[in-house]
Scaffold this motif. Sequence first.
Motif, PDB file in Angstrom:
ATOM      1  N   ASP A  32       0.711  -1.130   0.412  1.00 19.36           N
ATOM      2  CA  ASP A  32       0.254   0.121  -0.239  1.00 19.36           C
ATOM      3  C   ASP A  32       1.004   1.001  -0.106  1.00 19.36           C
ATOM      4  N   VAL A  33       2.185   1.288   0.616  1.00 17.93           N
ATOM      5  CA  VAL A  33       3.260   2.290   0.381  1.00 17.93           C
ATOM      6  C   VAL A  33       4.167   1.913   0.303  1.00 17.93           C
ATOM      7  N   ASN A  34       5.034   3.138  -0.874  1.00 13.82           N
ATOM      8  CA  ASN A  34       6.634   2.209  -1.107  1.00 13.82           C
ATOM      9  C   ASN A  34       7.323   2.008   0.290  1.00 13.82           C
ATOM     10  N   THR A  35       7.881   1.063   0.024  1.00 14.41           N
ATOM     11  CA  THR A  35       9.111   1.247   1.212  1.00 14.41           C
ATOM     12  C   THR A  35      10.662   0.344   0.800  1.00 14.41           C
ATOM     13  N   VAL A  36      11.752   0.834   1.726  1.00 10.00           N
ATOM     14  CA  VAL A  36      12.830   0.345   0.473  1.00 10.00           C
ATOM     15  C   VAL A  36      12.818  -1.014   1.069  1.00 10.00           C
ATOM     16  N   HIS A  37      13.195  -2.289   0.208  1.00 11.99           N
ATOM     17  CA  HIS A  37      13.962  -4.125   0.686  1.00 11.99           C
ATOM     18  C   HIS A  37      14.236  -4.495  -0.445  1.00 11.99           C
ATOM     19  N   SER A  38      14.271  -5.152   0.053  1.00 12.30           N
ATOM     20  CA  SER A  38      15.751  -5.433  -1.314  1.00 12.30           C
ATOM     21  C   SER A  38      15.000  -5.905  -3.111  1.00 12.30           C
ATOM     22  N   ARG A  39      13.920  -5.853  -3.033  1.00  9.83           N
ATOM     23  CA  ARG A  39      13.510  -5.754  -4.150  1.00  9.83           C
ATOM     24  C   ARG A  39      14.191  -4.453  -5.158  1.00  9.83           C
ATOM     25  N   PHE A  40      13.590  -3.290  -4.134  1.00  4.32           N
ATOM     26  CA  PHE A  40      13.594  -2.072  -4.037  1.00  4.32           C
ATOM     27  C   PHE A  40      14.445  -1.259  -4.726  1.00  4.32           C
ATOM     28  N   VAL A  41      16.197  -2.226  -4.646  1.00  3.49           N
ATOM     29  CA  VAL A  41      17.597  -1.635  -4.085  1.00  3.49           C
ATOM     30  C   VAL A  41      17.551  -2.601  -5.749  1.00  3.49           C
ATOM     31  N   ALA A  42      16.761  -3.703  -6.363  1.00  2.91           N
ATOM     32  CA  ALA A  42      17.654  -4.226  -7.510  1.00  2.91           C
ATOM     33  C   ALA A  42      17.300  -3.127  -7.797  1.00  2.91           C
ATOM     34  N   GLU A  43      15.938  -3.029  -8.475  1.00  8.65           N
ATOM     35  CA  GLU A  43      15.171  -2.225  -9.565  1.00  8.65           C
ATOM     36  C   GLU A  43      16.375  -1.080  -9.568  1.00  8.65           C
ATOM     37  N   LEU A  44      16.117   0.047  -8.050  1.00  7.75           N
ATOM     38  CA  LEU A  44      16.453   1.061  -8.727  1.00  7.75           C
ATOM     39  C   LEU A  44      18.022   0.908  -8.568  1.00  7.75           C
ATOM     40  N   SER A  45      19.104  -0.512  -9.074  1.00  2.87           N
ATOM     41  CA  SER A  45      20.183  -0.498  -9.458  1.00  2.87           C
ATOM     42  C   SER A  45      19.882  -0.633 -10.593  1.00  2.87           C
ATOM     43  N   ALA A  46      18.719  -1.745 -11.639  1.00  2.00           N
ATOM     44  CA  ALA A  46      18.877  -1.431 -13.013  1.00  2.00           C
ATOM     45  C   ALA A  46      18.148   0.064 -13.445  1.00  2.00           C
ATOM     46  N   ILE A  47      17.649   0.775 -12.590  1.00  2.00           N
ATOM     47  CA  ILE A  47      17.487   2.109 -13.158  1.00  2.00           C
ATOM     48  C   ILE A  47      18.251   3.578 -13.295  1.00  2.00           C
ATOM     49  N   VAL A  48      19.417   3.225 -12.418  1.00  2.00           N
ATOM     50  CA  VAL A  48      20.580   3.370 -12.115  1.00  2.00           C
ATOM     51  C   VAL A  48      21.488   3.884 -13.585  1.00  2.00           C
ATOM     52  N   GLU A  49      21.310   2.298 -13.057  1.00  2.00           N
ATOM     53  CA  GLU A  49      22.476   1.740 -14.831  1.00  2.00           C
ATOM     54  C   GLU A  49      21.886   2.183 -16.024  1.00  2.00           C
ATOM     55  N   ARG A  50      20.559   2.189 -16.114  1.00  2.00           N
ATOM     56  CA  ARG A  50      20.377   2.253 -17.728  1.00  2.00           C
ATOM     57  C   ARG A  50      19.908   4.406 -17.553  1.00  2.00           C
ATOM     58  N   LEU A  51      19.877   5.069 -16.801  1.00  2.00           N
ATOM     59  CA  LEU A  51      20.688   6.674 -16.060  1.00  2.00           C
ATOM     60  C   LEU A  51      21.875   6.924 -16.993  1.00  2.00           C
ATOM     61  N   GLN A  52      22.784   6.097 -16.515  1.00  2.65           N
ATOM     62  CA  GLN A  52      24.144   5.816 -16.829  1.00  2.65           C
ATOM     63  C   GLN A  52      24.082   5.639 -17.846  1.00  2.65           C
ATOM     64  N   THR A  53      23.510   4.986 -18.852  1.00  2.20           N
ATOM     65  CA  THR A  53      24.687   4.389 -19.988  1.00  2.20           C
ATOM     66  C   THR A  53      23.118   5.263 -20.769  1.00  2.20           C
ATOM     67  N   GLU A  54      21.941   6.063 -21.105  1.00  2.74           N
ATOM     68  CA  GLU A  54      21.502   6.969 -21.851  1.00  2.74           C
ATOM     69  C   GLU A  54      21.585   8.161 -21.328  1.00  2.74           C
ATOM     70  N   ARG A  55      22.632   8.477 -20.316  1.00  5.14           N
ATOM     71  CA  ARG A  55      23.457   9.666 -20.105  1.00  5.14           C
ATOM     72  C   ARG A  55      22.494  11.353 -21.151  1.00  5.14           C
ATOM     73  N   ASP A  56      23.636  10.409 -21.773  1.00  4.94           N
ATOM     74  CA  ASP A  56      24.365  11.748 -23.463  1.00  4.94           C
ATOM     75  C   ASP A  56      22.602  11.904 -23.796  1.00  4.94           C
ATOM     76  N   ASP A  57      21.732  11.144 -23.375  1.00  4.09           N
ATOM     77  CA  ASP A  57      20.235  11.914 -24.292  1.00  4.09           C
ATOM     78  C   ASP A  57      19.478  12.016 -23.379  1.00  4.09           C
ATOM     79  N   ILE A  58      19.492  12.156 -21.924  1.00  4.30           N
ATOM     80  CA  ILE A  58      18.830  12.809 -21.067  1.00  4.30           C
ATOM     81  C   ILE A  58      18.995  14.154 -20.759  1.00  4.30           C
TER      82      ILE A  58
END
Length: 727
Positions: A32-58
């Motif tokens: 019901d509310v967002n909390t920081v747990h293992s899956r949250f951290v795993a998905e955050l990692s993927a988001i950050v990696e993608r931001l770094q990859t596409e940084r020049d177009d952002i």
Amino acid sequence: MTSVPNPVDPIFTWRKESDGVVVITIDDPTQDVNTVHSRFVAELSAIVERLQTERDDIAGVVLTSGKSTFVAGGDLHEIVALGPEDAARFTRHLDHLKAQLRALETLGRPVVAAINGSALGGGLELALAAHHRVAVDSPRVQIGLPEVGLGLLPAGGGIVRTVRLLGAKRALDEVLLTGKRFRPAQARALGLVDELVATSDDLLPYAKQWIVGHPDAVQPWDTRGFTLPGGTQTHGALAAELPFLSSTLRARTGGAPAPAERAILAAAVEGAQVDIDAASRIESRYFVEIATAPIAKNRINLTFFDLQQIKGGASRPSGQPTYRASRVGVVGAGMMGAGIAYAAAKVGIEVVLVDTSLEAAEKGRAYSAKVEGRAVARGQRTQADADALLARIAATADLADLRDVDFVIEAVFENAALKADIFSRVEAVVRPDAVLGSNTSTLPITSLAASVGRPEDFVGVHFFSPVDKMALVEIIRGEATSDATLAKAFDLVVQLGKTPIVVNDSRGFFTSRVIIARLNEAVAMVGEGIAPASIEQASLQAGYPAGALQLLDELTLTLPRAVREEARAAAAASGQAWVTHPSHDVFDRLIDDWGRVGRAGGGGFYDYDEQGRRSGFWPGLADAFPRAATTPTLRDLSERLLFAEVLEAWAAHAEGVIEAPADANVGSLLGIGFPAWTGGVLRFLDQYEGGREGFVARAEELAEQYGDRFRPPASLVDSAQPAGLSA
């Protein structure tokens, strides 16, 4: 605008706008509310990696939430399950999380946290890794790092970044050690957020505007020449202030176990000496040390899970319709009745406040005016709101004015005959379906209910003073109290914004009999010739919010004696043996020989000046009760106070007075100040060194040294086997 497919039911969704701004929306489909747990951290990692990859177009990044909250904090289920064997693994987990936040803030593109709802704990830590924070200015939004209240410390960079943002002293004094939850305007004034907007719809446009104006945004601590606000342990103001921080912490904790507070102070000061990456590792190690130890688990279980269970209605009779009171009668306009009237009017309930004279009733109503006047002066309430609240309280001397109320709460002196007389007259004028409630703290509800013709509608509702500050209400079920009446009482307490615990009828119920056990033990120590200062220090070191003798002076010494005499008379009437306590003679001598009845009577264990302030212990104590040749250890003194309450609580539980351990644990914390570090009065049994077997063994030691009142009963000895009561 482009949209990129994501995994099925992701927590983070990516949306790239036509202007190059990537909007990352956090919306955990499993909670019901967002909390920081293992899956949250795993998905955050993927988001950050993608931001770094596409940084020049952002062009920039906006972090926001798809829920009514932003992110509520860490997943306490994960944290409470941690053991020492998990230390290395969880340290790696935290370091990985922090690496993602560090990568986010060093992305080379502006990152804005668009805070649409409460950002607490890990939620604020995520926002602090953004270059700019904008929040909705709504009264339902809370912002802060409340981990210390759970016996924890911020683990996602909260200490590291607040120290660099505010300076170590301000971060410690105003955020980290208080655990305070700030309203948006307060958070902005402090510097935790940068800007406020009126509505959630304003967040994205504002965030985009800021990104356009700050294409090269960096964190202050990543700029050349950055210096820590307030200095470090060796340079600047902090060097001079550090001794005062340590002494303030000692004063705040009173010597009680407070590992989280001490770890927060250490992590802040040590982290101020090193770079941000090293400071983050220091923070992680302190967190893991605290989170894998018992005290944090005790506090999480008590202040979150037990409370959640209670508020979820575990002790409320099932199958009963939800009830909301619209008009409540309060009989007795003294301090307690006036407080109850204010609590009801504050949540929109119409109140009829009755006393023996209109002058007395108006005096009770004036209490609400005083409280509201202070709130208006502080800017917490408008004068119009205060006037509307007062208009909901009708003061009267005529019981007939109760004719339309749907719930009556009697709050007169603790005298059975007086209460019986009042209820016989109240019942004659109220509606036949009105609930009849007594705010008694010790008198059995079943005997009080004998004064009315419909005992099934009679229930105990024991408030704690001062009502406007104390969160607990003890609901007492008499022998004839119906499920419907009990459910109505439960719902009324929740409607008042307070926490209900449910107990069965007994003299003293649960909270009163447990706290009196502690106070009696402290008084017995006085009779043994133990210095009162040692007794008070033992109270504080045990974790109680105030010394036992100080508390007795506030309550008055005559109250425990009156309770004792009622119990003695009841025992005699039922043919039961009466067991004396070594405190009884001390009470009698103080009251009868020296007139020492407490603060209200001019003096008790303490003396008071003309303004009613404590001026020191009464010198006559040393003459009345000569000092013993030897003084027990502070551990013995502290544990005598703790064990007295725990053994009484166990007795109440074994007798069926209180059935749910969660009710006992929360009631002991919110009602009588049992130390929070223990996890509550019944959880203390299982968290004691050696578990319940260790508790039983220690109780036997205390019994040999101080008397059979510490002898553990057979029911407790039998229970001291592998399965714990509150595991």
